[in-house]
Design an enzyme around this catalytic site. Structure first.
Site, PDB file in Angstrom:
ATOM      1  CG  HIS A  40      39.348  49.491  38.782  1.00  0.00           C
ATOM      2  ND1 HIS A  40      40.546  49.890  38.225  1.00  0.00           N
ATOM      3  CD2 HIS A  40      39.166  50.284  39.858  1.00  0.00           C
ATOM      4  CE1 HIS A  40      41.065  50.864  38.955  1.00  0.00           C
ATOM      5  NE2 HIS A  40      40.248  51.116  39.959  1.00  0.00           N
TER       6      HIS A  40
ATOM      7  CG  ASP B 145      38.482  42.176  31.248  1.00  0.00           C
ATOM      8  OD1 ASP B 145      38.546  42.751  32.340  1.00  0.00           O
ATOM      9  OD2 ASP B 145      39.349  41.386  30.832  1.00  0.00           O
TER      10      ASP B 145
HETATM   11  P1  ADQ Z   1      42.003  42.216  36.224  1.00  0.00           P
HETATM   12  O1  ADQ Z   1      40.723  41.474  36.087  1.00  0.00           O
HETATM   13  O2  ADQ Z   1      42.980  41.654  37.183  1.00  0.00           O
HETATM   14  O3  ADQ Z   1      41.777  43.771  36.581  1.00  0.00           O
HETATM   15  P2  ADQ Z   1      43.710  43.034  33.878  1.00  0.00           P
HETATM   16  O4  ADQ Z   1      43.299  44.413  33.521  1.00  0.00           O
HETATM   17  O5  ADQ Z   1      44.020  42.184  32.713  1.00  0.00           O
HETATM   18  O6  ADQ Z   1      42.617  42.228  34.723  1.00  0.00           O
HETATM   19  O7  ADQ Z   1      44.982  43.135  34.803  1.00  0.00           O
HETATM   20  C1  ADQ Z   1      45.703  42.013  35.178  1.00  0.00           C
HETATM   21  C2  ADQ Z   1      47.128  42.396  35.547  1.00  0.00           C
HETATM   22  O8  ADQ Z   1      47.730  41.269  36.197  1.00  0.00           O
HETATM   23  C3  ADQ Z   1      47.976  42.716  34.326  1.00  0.00           C
HETATM   24  O9  ADQ Z   1      48.858  43.743  34.653  1.00  0.00           O
HETATM   25  C4  ADQ Z   1      48.728  41.400  34.071  1.00  0.00           C
HETATM   26  O10 ADQ Z   1      49.993  41.543  33.464  1.00  0.00           O
HETATM   27  C5  ADQ Z   1      48.865  40.857  35.470  1.00  0.00           C
HETATM   28  N1  ADQ Z   1      48.900  39.382  35.414  1.00  0.00           N
HETATM   29  C6  ADQ Z   1      47.959  38.556  34.940  1.00  0.00           C
HETATM   30  N2  ADQ Z   1      48.384  37.269  34.995  1.00  0.00           N
HETATM   31  C7  ADQ Z   1      49.626  37.295  35.511  1.00  0.00           C
HETATM   32  C8  ADQ Z   1      50.609  36.305  35.798  1.00  0.00           C
HETATM   33  N3  ADQ Z   1      50.424  35.022  35.544  1.00  0.00           N
HETATM   34  N4  ADQ Z   1      51.755  36.722  36.337  1.00  0.00           N
HETATM   35  C9  ADQ Z   1      51.972  38.033  36.588  1.00  0.00           C
HETATM   36  N5  ADQ Z   1      51.110  39.001  36.320  1.00  0.00           N
HETATM   37  C10 ADQ Z   1      49.952  38.637  35.788  1.00  0.00           C
HETATM   38  C11 ADQ Z   1      40.633  44.597  36.856  1.00  0.00           C
HETATM   39  C12 ADQ Z   1      39.526  44.577  35.792  1.00  0.00           C
HETATM   40  C13 ADQ Z   1      40.104  44.936  34.445  1.00  0.00           C
HETATM   41  C14 ADQ Z   1      40.811  46.298  34.511  1.00  0.00           C
HETATM   42  C15 ADQ Z   1      41.779  46.345  35.686  1.00  0.00           C
HETATM   43  C16 ADQ Z   1      42.352  47.742  35.902  1.00  0.00           C
HETATM   44  O11 ADQ Z   1      38.900  43.306  35.746  1.00  0.00           O
HETATM   45  O12 ADQ Z   1      39.088  44.959  33.455  1.00  0.00           O
HETATM   46  O13 ADQ Z   1      41.525  46.515  33.312  1.00  0.00           O
HETATM   47  O14 ADQ Z   1      41.151  45.942  36.889  1.00  0.00           O
HETATM   48  O15 ADQ Z   1      41.335  48.683  36.007  1.00  0.00           O
END
Ligand code: ADQ
Length: 449
Positions: free
Chosen positions: A153, A357
């Site tokens: 991921h 990311d």
């Molecule tokens: P993350 O590093 O966690 O995931 P991301 O893909 O942005 O990053 O996912 C975060 C999730 O958490 C999103 O669904 C977002 O809405 C939710 N989130 C963030 N802050 C929040 C808050 N304050 N309250 C509620 N929800 C919140 C890892 C990798 C990424 C990759 C994903 C999936 O780092 O690059 O996209 O896995 O493969």
């Protein structure tokens, strides 16, 4: 149809809101029937032997316990103090300790040991993420011959970063036991091939097909998506109005990230400072809402980032706020998904500026949440995997405050026509490559092995 077995670090139990990965796995497991195995929550003093089964889902769920020592060395240690910084271009933040390496190997071997009695010969096994790189090797050592795939991921590091690992050839030995390596972006497939060429016994056989440590491995890019249809509905019916009073007529710019050093939060605060310095006409016209719940606070490198961001926000508000206007609102808590969806919909600018990311699902959620007749503008870092498929965003270099501030100003002034054109193109991609598409594409490729 053969059974799907998913193994991930975390097994989601209970009613916590579902993220993209959970939705994807539930989708795939429901349609083929299957088993999801993972760690369920908090470390314990005395881990129980065997897997614990949890009824109540349309597929089987089984968890394993971790001792405090294993949690520290395998999860906080090797996974999040070595692999996470390494894969996000921050080898300088790695903390390499022998007990981390031993713990990582030990826990992966134990998970294999626990899993083997429940496996059937015709299973397909799908291992998720960097916590579990050695799992295929550990399963093969115990006689498992089923197809095993891995999906990473987060970004795959280039050869210079890979060389900073404790024992680089070991990573490639682990990877060589998988049938299919799935990455978020083409950039990661290239990094994998280039790093393997430099650091391991590696040849390309064909397009997407390699020989690694004497074994044949396939690799490809499978960009993860969100449950787009569900998120569109969530945003349409989100509670709003009252919550937006803080805007007092200004436009909102929103950032939503875990408070992680890879997400570029201080960089975007500095760019916002520059925007306000150079554009007095935007004072009182823009409010920047940053939602960033703390994460992995037990890891040292995460302890400084909160202080740095709070300091920057305080400085900007101190310098520019008026009686009626607070330029930055900084919230350190998770938010219910429907509230987030509503905030995204109201925001004129979605700010996604990681320094590194894997994909970044917030970029996709922001696009899905927009009102198609009056959509906002996505500002997206070129270092997010999402940039490969979201070219209609304003793509920026997050290290360059002037470039980022200029994109913010441009988004504030963009005509409705240009906003609609860019958004329509972005939305098409987010709908086409949703999370169901992602898991189906990966599992088809695994099947064709
Ligand atoms: P993350 O590093 O966690 O995931 P991301 O893909 O942005 O990053 O996912 C975060 C999730 O958490 C999103 O669904 C977002 O809405 C939710 N989130 C963030 N802050 C929040 C808050 N304050 N309250 C509620 N929800 C919140 C890892 C990798 C990424 C990759 C994903 C999936 O780092 O690059 O996209 O896995 O493969």
């Amino acid at each position: 149809m053969s059974r799907l077995v998913v193994v991930s670090n975390r097994l989601p139990l209970g009613d916590s809101p579902s993220g993209g990965l959970v939705v994807a796995m539930e989708d795939a497991l429901r349609s083929s029937g299957g088993l999801w195995v993972g760690f369920a929550g908090e470390p314990v003093d005395e881990p129980r032997d065997g897997l614990q089964f949890h009824p109540g889902a349309r597929f089987e769920r089984a968890s394993f316990d971790l001792s405090r020592q294993d949690y520290e060395s395998y999860y906080l240690g090797y996974s999040n103090s070595i692999l996470w910084p390494l894969c996000h271009g921050r080898a300088d933040l790695m903390r390499i300790l022998p007990e981390y390496i031993e713990g990582y190997r030990r826990v992966n071997a134990r998970i294999a040991e626990l899993l083997v009695p429940y496996l059937r010969p015709d299973d397909r096994i799908w291992v998720q993420d960097y916590h579990l790189f050695p799992l295929a090797a550990d399963l093969r050592a115990r006689g498992v011959e089923s197809p095993i795939g891995h999906f990473l991921h987060i970004p795959f590091p280039g050869s210079a970063d890979c060389a900073a690992m404790p024992n680089p050839p070991e990573l490639f030995e682990w990877l060589s036991h998988y049938d299919l390596l799935g990455f978020q972006a083409q950039r990661d497939v290239s990094n994998f091939a280039e790093s393997a060429r430099q650091l391991a016994d590696f040849d390309q056989i064909d397009d997407g097909c390699y020989r690694l440590s004497g074994r044949q491995v396939r690799a490809g890019a499978f960009p993860i998506g969100i449950d787009t249809a569900a998120f569109i509905e969530l945003a349409r019916h989100a509670p709003d109005e009252d919550r937006m009073r803080f805007l007092t007529g200004a436009q909102m710019m929103i950032g939503v990230d875990r408070l992680d050093y890879s997400k570029g939060i201080p960089q975007r605060f500095r760019a916002f400072h520059l925007l306000l310095e150079e554009n007095p006409d935007l004072h009182e016209k823009i409010v920047f809402l940053q939602i960033a719940p703390p994460t992995r606070e037990a890891v040292e490198a995460y302890q400084d980032i909160r202080e740095e961001t709070e300091h920057l926000a305080g400085r900007i508000n101190g310098e520019f706020a008026t009686v009626n206007w607070t330029p930055i609102r900084f919230i350190h808590r998770p938010m219910p998904r429907n509230v987030l969806a509503g905030l995204f919909r109201q925001a004129r600018i979605g700010l996604v500026t990681p320094l590194a990311d894997g994909m970044n699902l917030v970029a996709k959620e922001y696009v899905a949440a927009q009102d198609v007749s009056d959509p906002g503008v996505l500002i997206l870092s070129r270092f997010a995997g999402a940039a490969e498929t979201m070219a209609d965003a304003l793509i920026i270099n997050p290290h360059d405050p002037a470039e980022l501030a200029a994109a913010m100003a441009r988004a504030m002034r963009m005509t409705a026509n240009e906003r609609r054109r860019r958004h329509a193109a972005l939305l098409r991609g987010v709908i086409e490559q949703d999370v169901g598409w992602w898991s189906a594409a990966y599992l088809d490729a695994l099947r064709q092995g």
